[in-house]
Scaffold this motif. Sequence first.
Motif, PDB file in Angstrom:
ATOM      1  N   PRO A 196      52.163  39.210  37.325  1.00  0.00           N
ATOM      2  CA  PRO A 196      51.093  40.062  36.806  1.00  0.00           C
ATOM      3  C   PRO A 196      51.254  41.460  37.423  1.00  0.00           C
ATOM      4  O   PRO A 196      51.690  41.576  38.571  1.00  0.00           O
ATOM      5  N   LEU A 197      50.902  42.494  36.674  1.00  0.00           N
ATOM      6  CA  LEU A 197      51.169  43.855  37.143  1.00  0.00           C
ATOM      7  C   LEU A 197      49.893  44.652  37.368  1.00  0.00           C
ATOM      8  O   LEU A 197      48.990  44.659  36.519  1.00  0.00           O
ATOM      9  N   GLY A 198      49.836  45.317  38.518  1.00  0.00           N
ATOM     10  CA  GLY A 198      48.713  46.204  38.840  1.00  0.00           C
ATOM     11  C   GLY A 198      49.249  47.513  39.348  1.00  0.00           C
ATOM     12  O   GLY A 198      50.444  47.802  39.206  1.00  0.00           O
ATOM     13  N   PRO A 199      48.402  48.316  39.988  1.00  0.00           N
ATOM     14  CA  PRO A 199      48.877  49.611  40.476  1.00  0.00           C
ATOM     15  C   PRO A 199      49.963  49.485  41.532  1.00  0.00           C
ATOM     16  O   PRO A 199      50.916  50.273  41.548  1.00  0.00           O
ATOM     17  N   SER A 200      49.815  48.490  42.432  1.00  0.00           N
ATOM     18  CA  SER A 200      50.778  48.349  43.534  1.00  0.00           C
ATOM     19  C   SER A 200      51.163  46.889  43.691  1.00  0.00           C
ATOM     20  O   SER A 200      50.387  45.988  43.352  1.00  0.00           O
ATOM     21  N   ALA A 201      52.345  46.662  44.250  1.00  0.00           N
ATOM     22  CA  ALA A 201      52.807  45.290  44.447  1.00  0.00           C
ATOM     23  C   ALA A 201      52.008  44.624  45.570  1.00  0.00           C
ATOM     24  O   ALA A 201      51.481  45.304  46.454  1.00  0.00           O
ATOM     25  N   GLY A 202      51.948  43.308  45.552  1.00  0.00           N
ATOM     26  CA  GLY A 202      51.232  42.587  46.609  1.00  0.00           C
ATOM     27  C   GLY A 202      51.154  41.108  46.304  1.00  0.00           C
ATOM     28  O   GLY A 202      51.852  40.606  45.428  1.00  0.00           O
ATOM     29  N   ILE A 203      50.282  40.434  47.054  1.00  0.00           N
ATOM     30  CA  ILE A 203      50.077  38.989  46.855  1.00  0.00           C
ATOM     31  C   ILE A 203      49.090  38.799  45.700  1.00  0.00           C
ATOM     32  O   ILE A 203      48.167  39.592  45.511  1.00  0.00           O
ATOM     33  N   ASN A 204      49.302  37.730  44.934  1.00  0.00           N
ATOM     34  CA  ASN A 204      48.370  37.353  43.872  1.00  0.00           C
ATOM     35  C   ASN A 204      47.713  36.045  44.294  1.00  0.00           C
ATOM     36  O   ASN A 204      48.198  34.969  43.948  1.00  0.00           O
ATOM     37  N   GLN A 228      33.239  42.607  25.958  1.00  0.00           N
ATOM     38  CA  GLN A 228      33.720  43.237  27.200  1.00  0.00           C
ATOM     39  C   GLN A 228      35.247  43.239  27.189  1.00  0.00           C
ATOM     40  O   GLN A 228      35.898  42.194  27.231  1.00  0.00           O
ATOM     41  N   LEU A 229      35.793  44.430  27.123  1.00  0.00           N
ATOM     42  CA  LEU A 229      37.237  44.618  27.017  1.00  0.00           C
ATOM     43  C   LEU A 229      37.804  44.909  28.403  1.00  0.00           C
ATOM     44  O   LEU A 229      37.369  45.862  29.070  1.00  0.00           O
ATOM     45  N   GLY A 230      38.758  44.102  28.823  1.00  0.00           N
ATOM     46  CA  GLY A 230      39.290  44.314  30.170  1.00  0.00           C
ATOM     47  C   GLY A 230      40.705  43.807  30.313  1.00  0.00           C
ATOM     48  O   GLY A 230      41.325  43.334  29.348  1.00  0.00           O
ATOM     49  N   HIS A 231      41.193  43.912  31.515  1.00  0.00           N
ATOM     50  CA  HIS A 231      42.547  43.469  31.854  1.00  0.00           C
ATOM     51  C   HIS A 231      42.499  42.958  33.285  1.00  0.00           C
ATOM     52  O   HIS A 231      41.871  43.590  34.135  1.00  0.00           O
ATOM     53  N   CYS A 232      43.165  41.830  33.532  1.00  0.00           N
ATOM     54  CA  CYS A 232      43.091  41.295  34.899  1.00  0.00           C
ATOM     55  C   CYS A 232      44.015  42.039  35.867  1.00  0.00           C
ATOM     56  O   CYS A 232      43.848  41.937  37.079  1.00  0.00           O
ATOM     57  N   GLY A 233      45.007  42.769  35.334  1.00  0.00           N
ATOM     58  CA  GLY A 233      45.890  43.519  36.226  1.00  0.00           C
ATOM     59  C   GLY A 233      46.662  42.625  37.170  1.00  0.00           C
ATOM     60  O   GLY A 233      47.404  41.743  36.724  1.00  0.00           O
ATOM     61  N   ASN A 234      46.420  42.799  38.480  1.00  0.00           N
ATOM     62  CA  ASN A 234      47.293  42.148  39.473  1.00  0.00           C
ATOM     63  C   ASN A 234      46.894  40.734  39.879  1.00  0.00           C
ATOM     64  O   ASN A 234      47.531  40.143  40.718  1.00  0.00           O
ATOM     65  N   PHE A 235      45.771  40.204  39.334  1.00  0.00           N
ATOM     66  CA  PHE A 235      45.468  38.806  39.719  1.00  0.00           C
ATOM     67  C   PHE A 235      45.362  37.920  38.487  1.00  0.00           C
ATOM     68  O   PHE A 235      44.685  38.257  37.536  1.00  0.00           O
ATOM     69  N   SER A 236      46.095  36.844  38.515  1.00  0.00           N
ATOM     70  CA  SER A 236      46.095  35.946  37.368  1.00  0.00           C
ATOM     71  C   SER A 236      46.652  34.588  37.754  1.00  0.00           C
ATOM     72  O   SER A 236      47.477  34.477  38.656  1.00  0.00           O
ATOM     73  N   HIS A 278      35.655  47.176  30.986  1.00  0.00           N
ATOM     74  CA  HIS A 278      35.425  46.682  32.352  1.00  0.00           C
ATOM     75  C   HIS A 278      36.162  47.587  33.349  1.00  0.00           C
ATOM     76  O   HIS A 278      37.385  47.512  33.481  1.00  0.00           O
ATOM     77  N   PHE A 279      35.383  48.436  34.027  1.00  0.00           N
ATOM     78  CA  PHE A 279      35.941  49.321  35.053  1.00  0.00           C
ATOM     79  C   PHE A 279      35.695  48.768  36.454  1.00  0.00           C
ATOM     80  O   PHE A 279      35.972  49.457  37.431  1.00  0.00           O
ATOM     81  N   GLY A 280      35.087  47.573  36.544  1.00  0.00           N
ATOM     82  CA  GLY A 280      34.615  47.134  37.855  1.00  0.00           C
ATOM     83  C   GLY A 280      35.165  45.794  38.304  1.00  0.00           C
ATOM     84  O   GLY A 280      36.134  45.259  37.770  1.00  0.00           O
ATOM     85  N   HIS A 281      34.519  45.264  39.349  1.00  0.00           N
ATOM     86  CA  HIS A 281      34.718  43.887  39.842  1.00  0.00           C
ATOM     87  C   HIS A 281      36.154  43.570  40.229  1.00  0.00           C
ATOM     88  O   HIS A 281      36.551  42.405  40.192  1.00  0.00           O
ATOM     89  N   GLY A 282      36.953  44.592  40.555  1.00  0.00           N
ATOM     90  CA  GLY A 282      38.314  44.310  41.007  1.00  0.00           C
ATOM     91  C   GLY A 282      39.289  44.007  39.884  1.00  0.00           C
ATOM     92  O   GLY A 282      40.436  43.630  40.143  1.00  0.00           O
ATOM     93  N   TYR A 283      38.846  44.139  38.622  1.00  0.00           N
ATOM     94  CA  TYR A 283      39.751  43.900  37.490  1.00  0.00           C
ATOM     95  C   TYR A 283      40.728  45.078  37.352  1.00  0.00           C
ATOM     96  O   TYR A 283      40.676  46.044  38.124  1.00  0.00           O
ATOM     97  N   GLY A 284      41.589  45.000  36.323  1.00  0.00           N
ATOM     98  CA  GLY A 284      42.730  45.914  36.202  1.00  0.00           C
ATOM     99  C   GLY A 284      42.434  47.391  36.414  1.00  0.00           C
ATOM    100  O   GLY A 284      43.136  48.065  37.176  1.00  0.00           O
TER     101      GLY A 284
END
Length: 406
Positions: A120-128, A102-110, A172-178
């Motif tokens: 950590p970087l995601g589409p938009s800035a916010g709290i992690n 399963q290939l994925g990226h955590c994006g904005n939460f880590s 991994h396109f789901g579950h709130g990941y990157g």
Amino acid sequence: MTDPLNRCFAPAQLGSRSLRNRLIKSATFEGKCLNGVPTPELVRLHERIGEGGVGMTTLAYCAAEADGRIHENMLYMHEGIRGPLEELIRRVRATGALVSGQLGHCGNFSKNRAFQGRRPLGPSAGINPLGLTYGLPFAGALSKSQIRRRVEVFGQAAAFMKSVGFDAIEIHFGHGYGISQFLSPRTNRRTDEYGGSLENRMRFGLECLAAVREAVGDGFPLLGKISMMDGVRGGIGVEDALEIAAALERESLDLVVCSGGTSSMNPMLLFRGDSLLPGLLEQEKSALMRLGMKLSGKRMFREYPFEETYFFDAARRIRDRVKCGVCYVGGANSNDSLRKLMSAGFDFVQLGRPLLYDPDMPKRAASEIGYANGCSHCNRCATLIDAPGGIQCVERPKNFELGTPD
Ligand SMILES: Cc1cc2nc3c(=O)[nH]c(=O)nc-3n(C[C@H](O)[C@H](O)[C@H](O)COP(=O)(O)O)c2cc1C
């Protein structure tokens, strides 16, 4: 009349690969890797799953790059782990099962300490929220050049995975990941071509899929796990998921895996059954985090009593919408459920907790009329992800010990 269950236990084609049956071990991040390197226990777990007769197992979680990890022990795809991954794949294949990653990226939460102050970087800035006690309270927004770089990273990771010998890759396109953070309007507040309309929000994920397809070539099996609904206000719902599945099909996905929920905001939607909260509180070392979890507990860990095949209705809508393969996941615990899923035309079924409870489920379900898995959905396995030694079934704790399982 032929029993539809027979179809489940007959060999089935997925892209260029033939699986010995239609049962796939779903991605269950095992927590059995140290400093990003697979341990012998991780290898043994997947080998044991293979011995139980599954068609393919899924190694999770394979981060596309070092910054795609939730914490520093998780695997990320790089040359340094070629040897251990090859060994894992060789051992599982010797059992007759294939191996997907399963290939994925955590994006904005880590909570990865290796970020060392970077965000950590995601589409938009916010709290992690995950990083609050790890010195990583904020997430940043990806610039366009960082988006391009991340897409390339997915392609490079996929090329590496194919070269190591994986039989398939599950993106991994789901579950709130990157990627899911881009798909969901709840986490994507961009105003450029990567945000706004669903078409724009799908762009990043489709670019990642295109990069992966280009890296692995035609015929190599690509699965994509989606959330059919985020389960949070302002998130995506099934209508969006139908469009997402259709777009993934157009972009050459072989098999859509139909899940739901977001692990960071509404995890119980995907793990229906007993709340994760008591087990997570036991594992959490930080008093501050424990307090935060208690305060947000009811909102975050909502009640979703377990039902067999709890995603059936939503997943059937995806089945009806696309021509590519569709894989069911979520509460498929008995031969009655497998029969129902085969009758509804699902191509494959993924099993998570049932295989942690009884790795021999595929063999037993094929030979025992009326097989019913004994997993009680206590969900303790899922609370052990970060525990020393990683996940295990607390009801049948000997399942993955080296040597003879009970
Ligand atoms: C211990 C554990 C870890 C999990 N880790 C992942 C993961 O890394 N990636 C993922 O997509 N789903 C993960 N899941 C969700 C499962 O793949 C699956 O979607 C869910 O458990 C529902 O299927 P089941 O009823 O057959 O267990 C995990 C589940 C469990 C129990």
